[in-house]
Design a protein around this motif. Structure first.
Motif, PDB file in Angstrom:
ATOM      1  N   ARG A 108      70.548   4.864   1.513  1.00  5.45           N
ATOM      2  CA  ARG A 108      69.991   3.756   0.254  1.00  5.45           C
ATOM      3  C   ARG A 108      71.048   3.882  -0.750  1.00  5.45           C
ATOM      4  NH1 ARG A 108      65.254   0.803   1.781  1.00  5.45           N
ATOM      5  NH2 ARG A 108      66.902  -0.617   2.994  1.00  5.45           N
ATOM      6  N   ARG A 129      69.347  -6.734   1.325  1.00  4.08           N
ATOM      7  CA  ARG A 129      69.285  -7.332   2.984  1.00  4.08           C
ATOM      8  C   ARG A 129      67.587  -7.887   3.076  1.00  4.08           C
ATOM      9  NH1 ARG A 129      72.362  -4.404   7.199  1.00  4.08           N
ATOM     10  NH2 ARG A 129      74.611  -4.596   5.818  1.00  4.08           N
ATOM     11  N   TYR A 130      66.880  -6.950   3.110  1.00  4.68           N
ATOM     12  CA  TYR A 130      65.369  -7.918   3.234  1.00  4.68           C
ATOM     13  C   TYR A 130      64.774  -7.715   2.075  1.00  4.68           C
ATOM     14  CZ  TYR A 130      67.448  -5.890   7.514  1.00  4.68           C
ATOM     15  OH  TYR A 130      68.734  -6.182   8.906  1.00  4.68           O
ATOM     16  N   HIS A 132      62.442  -8.855   1.334  1.00  2.00           N
ATOM     17  CA  HIS A 132      60.581  -9.257   1.715  1.00  2.00           C
ATOM     18  C   HIS A 132      61.006  -7.731   1.813  1.00  2.00           C
ATOM     19  CE1 HIS A 132      62.725  -9.068   5.507  1.00  2.00           C
ATOM     20  NE2 HIS A 132      61.585  -8.451   6.001  1.00  2.00           N
ATOM     21  N   THR A 133      60.657  -6.604   2.436  1.00  2.00           N
ATOM     22  CA  THR A 133      60.305  -5.190   2.563  1.00  2.00           C
ATOM     23  C   THR A 133      60.619  -5.210   0.872  1.00  2.00           C
ATOM     24  OG1 THR A 133      62.508  -3.804   2.677  1.00  2.00           O
ATOM     25  CG2 THR A 133      61.552  -5.200   4.357  1.00  2.00           C
TER      26      THR A 133
END
Length: 146
Positions: A108, A129-130, A132-133
């Motif tokens: 990352r 991409r996520y 919410h994480t």
């Protein structure tokens, strides 16, 4: 040092970083670190992989990467002086950052930007991409609190 277009040289040698220049830009001209104390800038530079962009003896650009050099990196404090923008220096700086041997194979690589999405998208950066994480603790006025 790596030579790139129009006389810009990019170096990760700490001796090539003009700390006063970086502090002045960040503390008075950046949109993200207004009022940052010089000792904070010094500590941040000492604990990061920094890229100084120079034309001759003058530093005109800077970028800093915070990383464990194995799985993660975060790109911060990227700037090119206004009078040197639109000359390809931002792209050259990003190419140097992403080509650096210690920053290869990372799972990352993150950054935050308010207005340079187009530049970073050219280098594969996108919205999370996520989302919410992801979480953060953010104190935007920490250097002005006083």
């Amino acid at each position: 040092m790596t030579a790139v277009p129009e006389r810009l040289r990019i170096s990760t040698d700490p001796a090539d970083i003009d700390v006063g220049f970086v502090h002045e830009f960040l503390s008075t001209r950046s949109g993200w670190a207004q009022g940052i104390p010089r000792d904070t800038v010094e500590r941040s530079i000492a604990h990061s992989l920094c890229f100084a962009g120079r034309i001759g003896a003058e530093q005109v650009a800077f970028a800093r990467v915070i990383s464990d050099y194995a799985t993660f990196a975060n790109l911060v404090d990227v700037f090119v002086l206004p009078q040197y923008r639109a000359c390809g220096y931002g792209k050259a700086l990003m190419q140097a950052v992403l080509a650096h041997p210690q920053l290869q194979g990372l799972r990352r690589f993150t950054l935050a930007t308010a207005d340079a999405h187009g530049l970073y998208a050219r280098f594969g950066f996108a919205a999370p991409r996520y989302p919410h994480t992801l979480m953060e603790r953010y104190a935007p006025d920490i250097y002005r609190a006083g």
